[in-house]
Write a protein that holds these residues in place. Sequence first.
Motif, short mmCIF file in Angstrom:
data_model
loop_
_atom_site.label_atom_id
_atom_site.label_comp_id
_atom_site.label_asym_id
_atom_site.label_seq_id
_atom_site.Cartn_x
_atom_site.Cartn_y
_atom_site.Cartn_z
N LYS A 149 5.94 -1.20 7.64
CA LYS A 149 4.87 -3.26 7.04
C LYS A 149 5.93 -3.85 7.84
CE LYS A 149 1.77 -0.08 5.97
NZ LYS A 149 0.92 0.91 7.25
N ASP A 150 6.61 -3.99 7.82
CA ASP A 150 7.12 -5.19 8.61
C ASP A 150 7.13 -5.87 10.07
OD1 ASP A 150 9.14 -5.05 6.94
OD2 ASP A 150 10.93 -5.06 8.08
N GLY A 151 6.49 -7.03 10.11
CA GLY A 151 5.66 -7.47 11.55
C GLY A 151 6.77 -7.49 12.84
N PHE A 284 7.14 -9.06 5.98
CA PHE A 284 8.80 -9.04 5.85
C PHE A 284 8.93 -8.28 4.71
CE2 PHE A 284 13.23 -9.67 5.10
CZ PHE A 284 13.69 -8.82 5.93
N GLY A 285 9.85 -6.71 4.75
CA GLY A 285 10.55 -5.91 3.13
C GLY A 285 11.25 -7.34 2.77
N ASP A 286 10.82 -7.71 1.70
CA ASP A 286 11.69 -8.90 1.22
C ASP A 286 12.43 -8.48 -0.40
OD1 ASP A 286 12.86 -11.20 1.13
OD2 ASP A 286 11.25 -11.92 2.15
N HIS A 287 14.02 -9.45 -0.58
CA HIS A 287 14.58 -8.86 -1.16
C HIS A 287 13.67 -8.54 -2.94
CE1 HIS A 287 14.26 -13.06 -2.29
NE2 HIS A 287 14.89 -13.12 -3.63
N VAL A 312 30.36 -7.74 17.53
CA VAL A 312 29.60 -6.34 16.16
C VAL A 312 28.47 -6.91 15.96
CG1 VAL A 312 29.91 -5.24 14.70
CG2 VAL A 312 32.14 -5.06 15.42
N TYR A 313 26.86 -6.46 16.33
CA TYR A 313 26.10 -7.23 15.53
C TYR A 313 26.10 -6.52 14.01
CZ TYR A 313 21.30 -8.16 14.78
OH TYR A 313 19.77 -8.50 14.11
N PRO A 314 26.29 -7.47 13.23
CA PRO A 314 26.07 -7.65 11.33
C PRO A 314 24.84 -7.87 11.56
CG PRO A 314 26.35 -10.18 12.26
CD PRO A 314 26.91 -9.39 13.10
N SER A 315 24.28 -6.73 9.82
CA SER A 315 23.15 -7.19 9.14
C SER A 315 23.07 -6.15 8.19
CB SER A 315 21.85 -5.86 10.75
OG SER A 315 20.93 -6.41 10.25
N THR A 316 21.94 -6.91 7.74
CA THR A 316 21.34 -5.31 6.28
C THR A 316 20.29 -5.69 6.25
OG1 THR A 316 22.62 -6.62 3.77
CG2 THR A 316 21.04 -7.72 5.09
N ILE A 317 20.36 -4.69 4.98
CA ILE A 317 18.39 -4.87 4.86
C ILE A 317 18.17 -5.06 3.05
CG2 ILE A 317 18.33 -2.86 5.94
CD1 ILE A 317 18.74 -1.23 3.03
N VAL A 318 16.93 -5.88 3.10
CA VAL A 318 16.85 -6.45 1.86
C VAL A 318 15.60 -5.41 1.14
CG1 VAL A 318 17.71 -8.45 1.57
CG2 VAL A 318 15.82 -8.46 2.18
N ARG A 590 -4.74 -15.26 -4.14
CA ARG A 590 -3.78 -15.05 -3.06
C ARG A 590 -3.87 -13.47 -2.85
NH1 ARG A 590 1.68 -16.57 -4.00
NH2 ARG A 590 2.42 -16.41 -2.17
N ASP A 591 -3.69 -12.47 -1.88
CA ASP A 591 -3.38 -11.85 -1.69
C ASP A 591 -2.06 -11.33 -2.67
OD1 ASP A 591 -5.27 -11.05 0.50
OD2 ASP A 591 -4.08 -11.46 1.67
N TRP A 592 -2.24 -9.65 -2.45
CA TRP A 592 -0.92 -9.18 -4.23
C TRP A 592 -0.45 -8.36 -2.65
CZ3 TRP A 592 0.58 -11.37 -8.57
CH2 TRP A 592 1.28 -10.60 -8.98
N PRO A 593 0.62 -8.63 -2.59
CA PRO A 593 1.60 -7.59 -1.50
C PRO A 593 2.53 -6.10 -2.66
CG PRO A 593 3.59 -9.50 -2.86
CD PRO A 593 2.17 -9.92 -2.95
N ASN A 594 2.59 -5.29 -1.59
CA ASN A 594 3.03 -4.41 -1.69
C ASN A 594 4.39 -3.79 -2.11
OD1 ASN A 594 2.46 -1.13 -2.65
ND2 ASN A 594 1.39 -1.22 -0.79
N ILE A 595 4.75 -2.50 -2.98
CA ILE A 595 6.68 -2.35 -2.65
C ILE A 595 6.58 -1.76 -1.57
CG2 ILE A 595 6.27 -2.89 -5.59
CD1 ILE A 595 5.72 0.45 -5.64
#
Length: 639
Positions: A149-151, A284-287, A312-318, A590-595
């Motif tokens: 569901k990320d933009g 955005f799926g956040d921390h 090298v492309y560094p990345s992370t996920i949260v 407000r809207d309530w986000p999903n997990i």
Amino acid sequence: MAYKNLRHFIETLEQAGELVRIKTYVDPKLEIAEITDRISKSPDGGKALLFENTGTDFPVLINSMGSYRRMCLALGVRELDDIAGEIEALFKMLSKPKESILDKLSMLPKLGQFASWMPKVTGGKGACQEVVMTNPDLTKLPVLTCWPKDGGPFITLPVIHTKDPLTGTRNVGMYRMQVFEKDMTGMHWHKHKVSAKHFSEYKKLNKKMPVAVVLGGDPVYTYSATAPLPENVDEYMLAGFLRKKKVELVKCITQPEIEVPADADFVIEGYVDPVEDLIWEGPFGDHTGYYSLADWYPRFHVTAITHRKDAVYPSTIVGIPPQEDAWIGKATERIFLAPIKMTLVPEIVDMEMPVEGVFHNLVISQIRKDYPGQAQKVMNAMWGAGQMMFNKILVVTDDGVKINNYLQLAQYVFKNLNPATDIYLSQGPMDVLDHSCSKMGFGGKMCIDGTRKYEEELDTVFQSVPSPATLDTAAIMQQFPEIKGINARLLQQDISCILVAVEKNRPFHIRELNEQLYTLPAVAGVKMILYVEHTVDVNDLASALWRFCNNLDPKRDSFVVRQPTSEGKYLGGIGMDGTLKNKVLDNFERDWPNIIVAADDTIKKVDEKWSALGLGEFLPSPSLKYKHQIYGEEAVVQQ
């Protein structure tokens, strides 16, 4: 230790047995994130992953700081507390009275060390500018789309450089960047961040704001960009201190007002135009483990992309904890203990930020207590200190317990706690990612005083009785059919707290249920009841506490009870509503986000290629545990 470049760090990880190279093609869209999620949730954070076949010219490094050991390797130390000890020694040396000329001369070597840590701008080009994209195109980089569901795709480890247009003071921060076009992203800086203040100044001047984004280089640059430094402290001075070598900077090619580390892997140069319309950025799926909702943010226009030949492309996920960012947070917890102790809270002994609290939500502070009211003094000092202003739940205890032993800590805190008098509720600025606040960026705070009490702090109208060792949970659930689960096992461990899963069906439901439960003789002496929604497994304590901390606004959602006793006194108790909120039942506007969970087809694709990845024993998707807890296919609960 100073790393010459990101490849040097990768070699160090590999020699330490902390890296796995993946040669099979893995799609940066959803697949890399799903594999990383499985690895980062394995014991001790698994291994760092180098995806060498991404469909682009560049490999992806991820989870590189995703364990205690790798975090120490990134910062060049054996233990994170070593850095805190060194900072404390420096503070003491600088603040020590200098009575003689010899005392003053003894300072010179240390002052020379300070000078050696200061960043230096060099002439010419750096290794980060070996290749210049004549037609900058972000689609040529393996930018990850992490969650379904990320933009869109997001750059998740950007080290973003801006300058104050009036003073020229540099700021280095980290804010996610959604890629919209080959040469345009969003710039997700929050209103509390220094870069947002710089943007405001450029807006007043009606000038385009130069920005440079660095990826890679010494991992210390990435950490320093996340560090909670005062506005007037250069992040590259911290980086120089940590690596024991100054950071060498070079001027950008198309934005020469901005300097960047010469040894970076990528530099994305560009500008933000303050007069331009904002862009709808996110979700955005956040921390926090939830999607942060879409909102309006500035556009960043790319004017150049430069990189090393061997970049090298560094990345992370949260996402749902634990993830790599938990270990970055652990480094901050340990490194910044000394400055807090030396400048703000001299009585502090230790500090802990549990993973379930996702940084700001839950902080435990241990103090040396010498007088009544000292916990409240510490509360006010910490809530007024930098990024600690975003803290939601602060637990203060004293040196009668080890705070990293959570069982002993909980026993000690509840032993010393009167929930009717020792819990303090307030309001203030909150992280804009906190979805529980009724108003974005402003909400409730709670301090739990779990210190031993002086006589002056005791209220004699309250009676203390032992909490029950067990509860007949089946009988309670039969009496209240909306209760779908009760975890009372903490009572057996001398922790006066129960967790209750509730299917809400009417306004003020939790408040009323809390009052009804506390009238039951069986519940007399239970100091705290934590409520979560009915889809949560209350017997999975870590998961339930993560959901509870995210969904609670302490001031709005806390219900203190004073139950009269036959002796003419009261028993104190408190219920806290950590369920999801909506307009109908809670008047929540407000809207309530999903997990955050992975898509079924992504899970299937990764399952099928697992044996080819070289990652050892099959690991099922962590998302499977939470599939039944999402609210449907939409990323938010619509009001």
